[in-house]
Design a protein around this motif. Structure first.
Motif, PDB file in Angstrom:
ATOM      1  N   GLU A  14       0.803  -1.225   0.000  1.00  0.00           N
ATOM      2  CA  GLU A  14       0.000   0.000   0.000  1.00  0.00           C
ATOM      3  C   GLU A  14       0.832   1.270   0.000  1.00  0.00           C
ATOM      4  O   GLU A  14       0.308   2.357  -0.214  1.00  0.00           O
ATOM      5  CB  GLU A  14      -0.926   0.010   1.237  1.00  0.00           C
ATOM      6  CG  GLU A  14      -1.909  -1.145   1.285  1.00  0.00           C
ATOM      7  CD  GLU A  14      -2.851  -1.135   0.094  1.00  0.00           C
ATOM      8  OE1 GLU A  14      -3.280  -0.029  -0.306  1.00  0.00           O
ATOM      9  OE2 GLU A  14      -3.136  -2.206  -0.459  1.00  0.00           O
ATOM     10  N   THR A  65       4.869  14.887   6.917  1.00  0.00           N
ATOM     11  CA  THR A  65       4.472  15.662   5.743  1.00  0.00           C
ATOM     12  C   THR A  65       5.154  17.021   5.691  1.00  0.00           C
ATOM     13  O   THR A  65       5.527  17.495   4.618  1.00  0.00           O
ATOM     14  CB  THR A  65       2.946  15.854   5.720  1.00  0.00           C
ATOM     15  OG1 THR A  65       2.516  16.369   6.987  1.00  0.00           O
ATOM     16  CG2 THR A  65       2.247  14.536   5.450  1.00  0.00           C
ATOM     17  N   ALA A  91      -1.426  10.742   1.403  1.00  0.00           N
ATOM     18  CA  ALA A  91      -2.220  10.716   2.636  1.00  0.00           C
ATOM     19  C   ALA A  91      -1.432   9.988   3.713  1.00  0.00           C
ATOM     20  O   ALA A  91      -0.580   9.144   3.415  1.00  0.00           O
ATOM     21  CB  ALA A  91      -3.562  10.013   2.404  1.00  0.00           C
ATOM     22  N   VAL A  92      -1.724  10.352   4.962  1.00  0.00           N
ATOM     23  CA  VAL A  92      -1.180   9.643   6.120  1.00  0.00           C
ATOM     24  C   VAL A  92      -2.371   9.083   6.907  1.00  0.00           C
ATOM     25  O   VAL A  92      -3.214   9.841   7.387  1.00  0.00           O
ATOM     26  CB  VAL A  92      -0.336  10.566   7.016  1.00  0.00           C
ATOM     27  CG1 VAL A  92       0.144   9.808   8.253  1.00  0.00           C
ATOM     28  CG2 VAL A  92       0.851  11.131   6.243  1.00  0.00           C
ATOM     29  N   GLU A  93      -2.458   7.763   6.980  1.00  0.00           N
ATOM     30  CA  GLU A  93      -3.555   7.112   7.700  1.00  0.00           C
ATOM     31  C   GLU A  93      -3.017   6.538   9.002  1.00  0.00           C
ATOM     32  O   GLU A  93      -1.977   5.870   9.013  1.00  0.00           O
ATOM     33  CB  GLU A  93      -4.168   6.006   6.842  1.00  0.00           C
ATOM     34  CG  GLU A  93      -4.758   6.509   5.528  1.00  0.00           C
ATOM     35  CD  GLU A  93      -5.264   5.379   4.646  1.00  0.00           C
ATOM     36  OE1 GLU A  93      -5.110   4.209   5.053  1.00  0.00           O
ATOM     37  OE2 GLU A  93      -5.802   5.663   3.560  1.00  0.00           O
ATOM     38  N   ARG A  94      -3.745   6.778  10.107  1.00  0.00           N
ATOM     39  CA  ARG A  94      -3.298   6.304  11.428  1.00  0.00           C
ATOM     40  C   ARG A  94      -4.251   5.235  11.944  1.00  0.00           C
ATOM     41  O   ARG A  94      -5.474   5.391  11.905  1.00  0.00           O
ATOM     42  CB  ARG A  94      -3.241   7.469  12.420  1.00  0.00           C
ATOM     43  CG  ARG A  94      -2.268   8.558  12.011  1.00  0.00           C
ATOM     44  CD  ARG A  94      -2.262   9.721  12.980  1.00  0.00           C
ATOM     45  NE  ARG A  94      -1.763   9.360  14.304  1.00  0.00           N
ATOM     46  CZ  ARG A  94      -1.485  10.258  15.256  1.00  0.00           C
ATOM     47  NH1 ARG A  94      -1.656  11.548  15.030  1.00  0.00           N
ATOM     48  NH2 ARG A  94      -1.033   9.884  16.439  1.00  0.00           N
ATOM     49  N   THR A  95      -3.680   4.133  12.411  1.00  0.00           N
ATOM     50  CA  THR A  95      -4.448   3.034  13.009  1.00  0.00           C
ATOM     51  C   THR A  95      -3.854   2.699  14.377  1.00  0.00           C
ATOM     52  O   THR A  95      -2.649   2.434  14.467  1.00  0.00           O
ATOM     53  CB  THR A  95      -4.389   1.780  12.116  1.00  0.00           C
ATOM     54  OG1 THR A  95      -4.876   2.114  10.815  1.00  0.00           O
ATOM     55  CG2 THR A  95      -5.217   0.652  12.709  1.00  0.00           C
TER      56      THR A  95
END
Length: 726
Positions: free
Chosen positions: A23, A42, A53-57
């Protein structure tokens, strides 16, 4: 990104790991100042990085300490290969530092520069998947590669004189050959250049003779950014464009006069612009250093130098760029006096990009090295489409998710070698993106080799009208969806009636389009030959204004015009703006025959001083734009420059009025301006100003060429919305 992330983790006290996965870049982080770490991802990203994009989980903390770069995670690739980037200043400092282990090493690079796309065979972008796989790192390079504080930390092409690629000839020998007037074939990043002294008319003329390139302009490489103004009228905007990491060839006005070094007249014969470029590979910098006498200080890197080299694509006329060492010996032996190779394979054949400034902003003439494979965001996910482009200036586009990846410039599909390169490009792009197309898009023209290729694939097929694709390409790169108003102004494209179109006013909506208007048809004497012989279009123009009796007297050295004029009633017709340019060039005596596509139009543009409008030079009725009044005036115009001014000015006002009328009827305020004629700076800028004066918003191609080099993007955008043939 991974070395950068490692550095941030150390700075913010974060533990965990970073790796490439299917991904993108995957980071597992805990402890420390996480909010600051995420914000810096960023805010401080490297110049060559692109973060969508930066996705946080949230994860359950493990209590680990330290941060590592982990191996790539297998899976279907959704990441990208970065584009090639010119040698950075830090590497140049090492290149000319006697104390550095990279001193005078022609393949120095680091995390921030060097080859990327042109050495990548497949994803993920790791050394075993690149052309560097055969070069085992020496202890020093391996240590740098593994040291998170080193500038070469996880730089995949890292190498030095002990373990990396080698050049086949010493730099001094190459420089001596150029000094003595020889022609050199030099292997670089994406292929070979043919080089010679750009100030030596005899050498440049000999290169033209050997390469069978009669008049098409050559690109010129100069030593540094300060030298651009010696040879061209370089503005700050030109310099900014030329110094991008891509280091494109930049078109700018040619400097003339006794106060500047003089380029050979046959560099760009009959034109007012020259294509200048800067060194982008270490070997280029070493070559200029040697030609300047190997100075020990660094002042030569920042002060004007009067050395200039032709740097044109190394290929016999009509064939693709040479990239293979054995192929170079076979195909270039009759052109170059010295062939210089190296042992790092070129995985992806890629020409230099060519850019210019139009209407105050950068625009592409050819999109290739340093830019490909940067994608275009289509705004939404869709089916995977392979769009195969046109016949001339061919590119292909592959869509993946919401992105469209347009290939490097391939060229005209006229030879077996170029078709082989075209097929190779399709295979490589599909392999790197790790996708299987669900449908294929092609042009309406049944005789294009790209159309034949699309039909071979056995996939559901979408046939896209040529000029609708031009408009759709501009709309796609600007993120416009829904019905868009546009003009496509070019040399040729098949209409849905099988006719020769090229001056089209269209409304494009998804996969559908409506022809709102077109230029008044002119006869096309001799069919395709008219595109190579502008005198034929001049004959058609004279016939259109009722002056066929003048034909023989205007072209006394050509035996056919009189007889041809009598047979025009049976000739095909065209609505092409490109052929209207040819007619004007023929009437004004600018050119009767063309040595390369667009030569007459380019030479006509070069004559323009101040465009002016002819009263009653055009008529727009029922969507048909007729320039018969202008043609009649040009037929009586003895001064070519005055004729060029009148032609361009009247063309601009006529097209602007034509568009404004359609905009009022359709309720559209934005206008897509596409097609190869939009590479004419006078026309594109004048038309943009005229439309804004009418409260309309012109949109020009910016990330793609407006010519057929961007056509595959428009095909892909329309095909995703279409119902394909079974």
């Amino acid at each position: 990104m991974r070395p950068f992330v490692f550095g941030l983790a150390e700075r913010f006290g974060v533990s965990g790991a970073v790796c490439n996965d299917a991904e993108g870049v995957l980071i597992e982080a805990e402890g420390g100042r996480l909010d600051g770490f995420v914000a810096a991802l960023t805010a401080e990203a490297p110049s060559l990085a692109q973060i969508d994009a930066v996705e946080r989980t949230p994860l359950v903390p493990t209590g680990i300490h330290g941060f590592v770069i982990a191996g790539s995670v297998a899976g279907r690739a959704a990441t990208r290969v970065p584009a090639d980037a010119a040698t950075c200043e830090a590497c140049l400092d090492e290149l000319f530092d006697p104390a550095s282990r990279f001193h005078l090493y022609p393949f120095v690079n680091c995390t921030h520069c060097g080859p990327r796309w042109t050495i990548t065979r497949r994803l993920p972008y790791d050394r075993p998947n690149t052309a560097m796989a055969g070069f085992a790192m020496c202890p020093d390079c391996a240590a740098a590669y593994q040291d998170p504080r080193d500038r070469r930390f996880h730089a995949e092409p890292v190498a030095c004189v002990r373990c990396g690629p080698t050049l086949s000839h010493p730099i001094g020998e190459i420089a001596a050959a150029l000094r003595s007037g020889k022609i050199v074939a030099l292997k670089g990043i994406g292929g070979f250049h043919l080089m010679c002294d750009a100030t030596d008319e005899a050498g440049v003329a000999e290169l033209r003779r050997r390469k069978a390139r009669e008049a098409k302009p050559f690109a010129v490489m100069v030593a540094n950014a300060a030298s651009l103004a010696l040879f061209g009228m370089a503005t700050e905007a030109h310099v900014a464009l030329a110094t991008r990491p891509a280091r494109p060839i930049v078109l700018m006005p040619l400097r003339k006069g006794t106060d500047a070094p003089v380029l050979a007249p046959s560099i760009s014969p009959g034109l007012s612009q020259v294509g200048l470029m800067l060194p982008y590979a270490p070997v280029h910098h070493l070559l200029f250093h040697a030609l300047l006498g190997s100075p020990e200080d660094r002042a030569w890197r920042t002060t004007p130098q009067n050395v200039a080299l032709v740097a044109t694509s190394a290929n016999p006329g009509g064939e693709p760029l040479v990239v293979d060492d054995e192929d170079a010996q076979r195909r270039l032996a009759g052109i170059a006096d010295l062939i210089v190779t190296h042992d790092r394979p070129i995985a992806v054949r890629t020409d230099d990009s060519v850019m210019t400034l139009i209407d105050g902003a950068p625009a592409f003439v050819r999109r290739a090295r340093g830019v490909v494979p940067e994608p275009v965001d289509l705004g939404a996910d869709g089916s995977c489409v392979l769009a195969v482009g046109a016949h001339l200036k061919a590119t292909v586009t592959v869509t993946r998710g919401r992105e469209a990846f347009v290939s490097q410039h391939v060229g005209d599909l006229d030879s077996v070698e170029t078709v082989r390169f075209y097929r190779e490009t399709v295979a490589h792009l599909l392999a790197v993106l790790d996708v299987t197309p669900e449908r294929v898009a092609c042009d309406l023209h049944p005789d294009y080799r790209s159309t034949g290729f699309a039909e071979e694939l056995g996939l559901p097929l979408v046939r896209v009208q040529h000029h609708a694709a031009h408009v759709a390409a501009v709309a796609a790169e600007h993120g416009r969806t829904g019905p868009v108003l546009g003009v496509a102004l070019d040399g040729h494209g098949m209409g849905d009636d099988g006719g020769n179109w090229g001056g089209e006013l269209l409304l494009v909506d998804g996969a559908t389009w409506t022809r709102l208007g077109h230029l008044a048809p002119l006869a096309l004497p001799g069919g395709d030959r008219a595109a190579r012989e502008p005198w034929r279009m001049a004959v058609a123009a004279l016939a259109a204004i009722g002056r066929s009796d003048e034909v023989s007297g205007r072209f006394p050295d050509i035996p056919l015009p009189g007889r041809l004029a009598m047979r025009l009633a049976n000739a095909p017709v065209t609505t092409s703006l490109g052929r209207l340019f040819d007619a004007a060039a023929g009437l004004l005596g600018v050119r009767t025959h063309q040595a390369y596509e667009g030569q007459a139009a380019m030479e006509l543009e070069a004559l323009v001083g101040t465009p002016r409008t002819l009263d009653h030079g055009f008529v727009c009725r029922d969507g048909v734009l007729d320039f018969s009044g202008l043609l009649a005036a040009l037929a009586d115009m003895p001064d070519r420059q005055a004729g060029a001014d009148l032609f361009h000015g009247t063309l601009i006002e006529g097209i602007a009025a034509w568009i404004a009328d359609a905009a009022g009827r359709s309720g559209r305020r934005e206008v897509m301006l596409g097609g190869g004629c939009m590479m004419n700076r006078v026309l594109a800028e004048g038309l943009s100003v005229a439309l804004r004066r009418r409260a309309l918003g012109p949109l020009l191609a910016r990330t793609m060429p407006p010519n057929d080099g961007g056509l595959s993007l428009g095909q892909a955008a329309m095909a995703r919305a279409a119902t394909p043939e079974p």
